[in-house]
Motif scaffolding. Structure first.
Motif, PDB file in Angstrom:
ATOM      1  N   ASN A  28       0.820  -1.216   0.000  1.00  0.00           N
ATOM      2  CA  ASN A  28       0.000   0.000   0.000  1.00  0.00           C
ATOM      3  C   ASN A  28       0.851   1.262   0.000  1.00  0.00           C
ATOM      4  OD1 ASN A  28      -2.461  -1.213  -0.127  1.00  0.00           O
ATOM      5  ND2 ASN A  28      -3.064  -0.811   1.986  1.00  0.00           N
ATOM      6  N   SER A  29       1.958   1.216   0.739  1.00  0.00           N
ATOM      7  CA  SER A  29       2.814   2.393   0.867  1.00  0.00           C
ATOM      8  C   SER A  29       4.160   1.950   1.414  1.00  0.00           C
ATOM      9  CB  SER A  29       2.173   3.413   1.821  1.00  0.00           C
ATOM     10  OG  SER A  29       2.144   2.893   3.143  1.00  0.00           O
ATOM     11  N   THR A  30       5.074   2.910   1.531  1.00  0.00           N
ATOM     12  CA  THR A  30       6.376   2.585   2.121  1.00  0.00           C
ATOM     13  C   THR A  30       6.222   2.127   3.568  1.00  0.00           C
ATOM     14  OG1 THR A  30       6.699   4.910   2.721  1.00  0.00           O
ATOM     15  CG2 THR A  30       7.634   4.170   0.622  1.00  0.00           C
ATOM     16  N   ASP A  31       5.139   2.544   4.209  1.00  0.00           N
ATOM     17  CA  ASP A  31       4.899   2.097   5.588  1.00  0.00           C
ATOM     18  C   ASP A  31       4.774   0.579   5.669  1.00  0.00           C
ATOM     19  OD1 ASP A  31       4.970   4.674   6.516  1.00  0.00           O
ATOM     20  OD2 ASP A  31       2.795   4.932   6.595  1.00  0.00           O
ATOM     21  N   ASP A  32       4.231  -0.035   4.607  1.00  0.00           N
ATOM     22  CA  ASP A  32       4.101  -1.492   4.604  1.00  0.00           C
ATOM     23  C   ASP A  32       5.473  -2.163   4.642  1.00  0.00           C
ATOM     24  OD1 ASP A  32       1.382  -1.660   4.714  1.00  0.00           O
ATOM     25  OD2 ASP A  32       1.075  -2.076   2.597  1.00  0.00           O
ATOM     26  N   TYR A  33       6.421  -1.624   3.896  1.00  0.00           N
ATOM     27  CA  TYR A  33       7.760  -2.211   3.900  1.00  0.00           C
ATOM     28  C   TYR A  33       8.428  -2.035   5.265  1.00  0.00           C
ATOM     29  CZ  TYR A  33       6.958  -2.071  -1.126  1.00  0.00           C
ATOM     30  OH  TYR A  33       6.415  -2.225  -2.378  1.00  0.00           O
ATOM     31  N   GLN A  34       8.220  -0.881   5.872  1.00  0.00           N
ATOM     32  CA  GLN A  34       8.790  -0.644   7.202  1.00  0.00           C
ATOM     33  C   GLN A  34       8.171  -1.576   8.233  1.00  0.00           C
ATOM     34  OE1 GLN A  34      11.332   1.090   7.768  1.00  0.00           O
ATOM     35  NE2 GLN A  34      11.490   2.703   6.244  1.00  0.00           N
ATOM     36  N   LYS A  35       6.859  -1.772   8.139  1.00  0.00           N
ATOM     37  CA  LYS A  35       6.178  -2.679   9.065  1.00  0.00           C
ATOM     38  C   LYS A  35       6.644  -4.115   8.853  1.00  0.00           C
ATOM     39  CE  LYS A  35       3.038  -3.746  12.175  1.00  0.00           C
ATOM     40  NZ  LYS A  35       3.196  -3.347  13.601  1.00  0.00           N
ATOM     41  N   ALA A  36       6.835  -4.494   7.598  1.00  0.00           N
ATOM     42  CA  ALA A  36       7.326  -5.844   7.302  1.00  0.00           C
ATOM     43  C   ALA A  36       8.707  -6.055   7.921  1.00  0.00           C
ATOM     44  CB  ALA A  36       7.375  -6.068   5.793  1.00  0.00           C
ATOM     45  N   LEU A  37       9.572  -5.065   7.784  1.00  0.00           N
ATOM     46  CA  LEU A  37      10.911  -5.155   8.377  1.00  0.00           C
ATOM     47  C   LEU A  37      10.831  -5.294   9.896  1.00  0.00           C
ATOM     48  CD1 LEU A  37      12.701  -2.448   6.212  1.00  0.00           C
ATOM     49  CD2 LEU A  37      13.314  -4.876   6.298  1.00  0.00           C
ATOM     50  N   GLU A  38       9.928  -4.552  10.492  1.00  0.00           N
ATOM     51  CA  GLU A  38       9.750  -4.618  11.948  1.00  0.00           C
ATOM     52  C   GLU A  38       9.334  -6.024  12.384  1.00  0.00           C
ATOM     53  OE1 GLU A  38       6.504  -2.965  15.175  1.00  0.00           O
ATOM     54  OE2 GLU A  38       6.990  -1.698  13.452  1.00  0.00           O
ATOM     55  N   MET A  39       8.396  -6.622  11.660  1.00  0.00           N
ATOM     56  CA  MET A  39       7.921  -7.962  12.006  1.00  0.00           C
ATOM     57  C   MET A  39       9.029  -9.007  11.834  1.00  0.00           C
ATOM     58  SD  MET A  39       4.733  -7.969  13.058  1.00  0.00           S
ATOM     59  CE  MET A  39       5.262  -6.536  13.996  1.00  0.00           C
ATOM     60  N   ILE A  40       9.796  -8.887  10.750  1.00  0.00           N
ATOM     61  CA  ILE A  40      10.876  -9.854  10.517  1.00  0.00           C
ATOM     62  C   ILE A  40      11.932  -9.749  11.609  1.00  0.00           C
ATOM     63  CG2 ILE A  40      12.664 -10.641   8.921  1.00  0.00           C
ATOM     64  CD1 ILE A  40      10.946  -9.302   6.679  1.00  0.00           C
ATOM     65  N   ASP A  41      12.258  -8.520  11.992  1.00  0.00           N
ATOM     66  CA  ASP A  41      13.277  -8.332  13.032  1.00  0.00           C
ATOM     67  C   ASP A  41      12.849  -8.942  14.363  1.00  0.00           C
ATOM     68  OD1 ASP A  41      15.209  -7.110  11.493  1.00  0.00           O
ATOM     69  OD2 ASP A  41      14.481  -5.078  11.883  1.00  0.00           O
ATOM     70  N   LEU A  42      11.544  -8.937  14.632  1.00  0.00           N
ATOM     71  CA  LEU A  42      11.055  -9.554  15.865  1.00  0.00           C
ATOM     72  C   LEU A  42      11.234 -11.073  15.847  1.00  0.00           C
ATOM     73  CD1 LEU A  42       7.752  -7.535  16.461  1.00  0.00           C
ATOM     74  CD2 LEU A  42       9.794  -7.512  17.909  1.00  0.00           C
ATOM     75  N   ALA A  43      11.196 -11.652  14.645  1.00  0.00           N
ATOM     76  CA  ALA A  43      11.197 -13.113  14.530  1.00  0.00           C
ATOM     77  C   ALA A  43      12.549 -13.719  14.194  1.00  0.00           C
ATOM     78  CB  ALA A  43      10.189 -13.536  13.456  1.00  0.00           C
ATOM     79  N   ILE A  44      13.411 -12.965  13.523  1.00  0.00           N
ATOM     80  CA  ILE A  44      14.528 -13.580  12.805  1.00  0.00           C
ATOM     81  C   ILE A  44      15.538 -14.288  13.703  1.00  0.00           C
ATOM     82  CG2 ILE A  44      16.070 -11.557  12.752  1.00  0.00           C
ATOM     83  CD1 ILE A  44      16.475 -12.292   9.710  1.00  0.00           C
ATOM     84  N   ASN A  45      15.740 -13.812  14.907  1.00  0.00           N
ATOM     85  CA  ASN A  45      16.731 -14.438  15.784  1.00  0.00           C
ATOM     86  C   ASN A  45      16.109 -15.299  16.877  1.00  0.00           C
ATOM     87  OD1 ASN A  45      19.135 -13.399  14.567  1.00  0.00           O
ATOM     88  ND2 ASN A  45      18.629 -11.392  15.431  1.00  0.00           N
ATOM     89  N   LYS A  46      14.819 -15.583  16.731  1.00  0.00           N
ATOM     90  CA  LYS A  46      14.140 -16.376  17.746  1.00  0.00           C
ATOM     91  C   LYS A  46      14.310 -17.868  17.469  1.00  0.00           C
ATOM     92  CE  LYS A  46      12.458 -12.777  19.852  1.00  0.00           C
ATOM     93  NZ  LYS A  46      12.929 -12.378  21.193  1.00  0.00           N
ATOM     94  N   ASP A  47      14.451 -18.610  18.544  1.00  0.00           N
ATOM     95  CA  ASP A  47      14.477 -20.067  18.453  1.00  0.00           C
ATOM     96  C   ASP A  47      13.085 -20.544  18.850  1.00  0.00           C
ATOM     97  OD1 ASP A  47      15.078 -22.715  18.348  1.00  0.00           O
ATOM     98  OD2 ASP A  47      16.239 -22.752  20.210  1.00  0.00           O
TER      99      ASP A  47
END
Length: 203
Positions: free
Chosen positions: A127-146
């Motif tokens: 929808n907007s650049t905000d979507d990409y920023q939100k996607a990055l935020e969600m990935i960062d929350l998950a990426i290093n989790k076991d």
């Protein structure tokens, strides 16, 4: 009298055991929510998204533990997201997927698979650049989790998550960050097609 009490206690024990693994939706149906959840994921992995939705929907009840409900909403999110892309992007189903992922996270804040799903869905939405920023935020929350929830289906390792970050940064025009994340992906999986594509676009 002894036999009556013994049978009563046996009945109570059986009722307790059944209640521990299922939900009595009405007088005639007992739902084994663990079995339905497993069935939902099995159908999902087989590409039977409509059957997966039916199984996941059966699990959702106020009597079911939050983590089980959360993973059911998560499964619904992934199923609706895949249906949304079956021909062209169906915005209605994509919006449903996003809502299901959000509900999953609301029910179980440790379901990092739902966070990845939400990241993918809003990346697709664009929808907007905000979507990409939100996607990055969600990935960062998950990426290093076991987490027991991660790497069960569409994405197989952290390489895929780094590659998705690279795509987001590329769309944002942040090419140095895109290259860095693509390199992170390739350091884990040197054949990651998405990361290789990003590298090709950058040169």
């Amino acid at each position: 009298m002894f036999y009556s009490i013994r049978y009563f206690l046996l009945f109570m024990f059986v009722t307790f055991v059944v209640a521990g693994c299922g939900i009595n939706r009405d007088d005639n149906e007992i739902i084994d929510y663990n079995a339905e959840l497993a069935k939902g994921w099995q159908e999902y992995r087989s590409g039977n998204y409509k059957s997966a939705i039916l199984a996941f929907e059966k699990v959702i009840s106020d009597d079911v533990p939050a983590n089980i409900i959360g993973d059911s909403y998560n499964g619904l999110g992934w199923a609706y997201m895949n249906i949304s892309q079956s021909v062209n992007i169906n915005r209605a189903n994509l919006d449903i997927a996003i809502a299901k992922f959000q509900k999953s996270i609301e029910k179980d804040k440790d379901n990092y698979d739902a966070m990845v799903g939400l990241a993918v869905a809003i990346f697709i939405r664009q929808n907007s650049t905000d979507d990409y920023q939100k996607a990055l935020e969600m990935i960062d929350l998950a990426i290093n989790k076991d987490s027991i929830y991660l790497y069960r289906h569409d994405y197989k390792s952290r390489a895929d998550l780094y590659a998705l970050k690279a795509q987001c940064y590329y769309r944002l025009g942040e090419f140095d960050s895109a290259e860095s994340e693509a390199n992170n992906a390739l350091s884990i999986d040197n054949n990651n097609k998405t990361a290789l594509s990003i590298k090709t676009l950058l040169y």
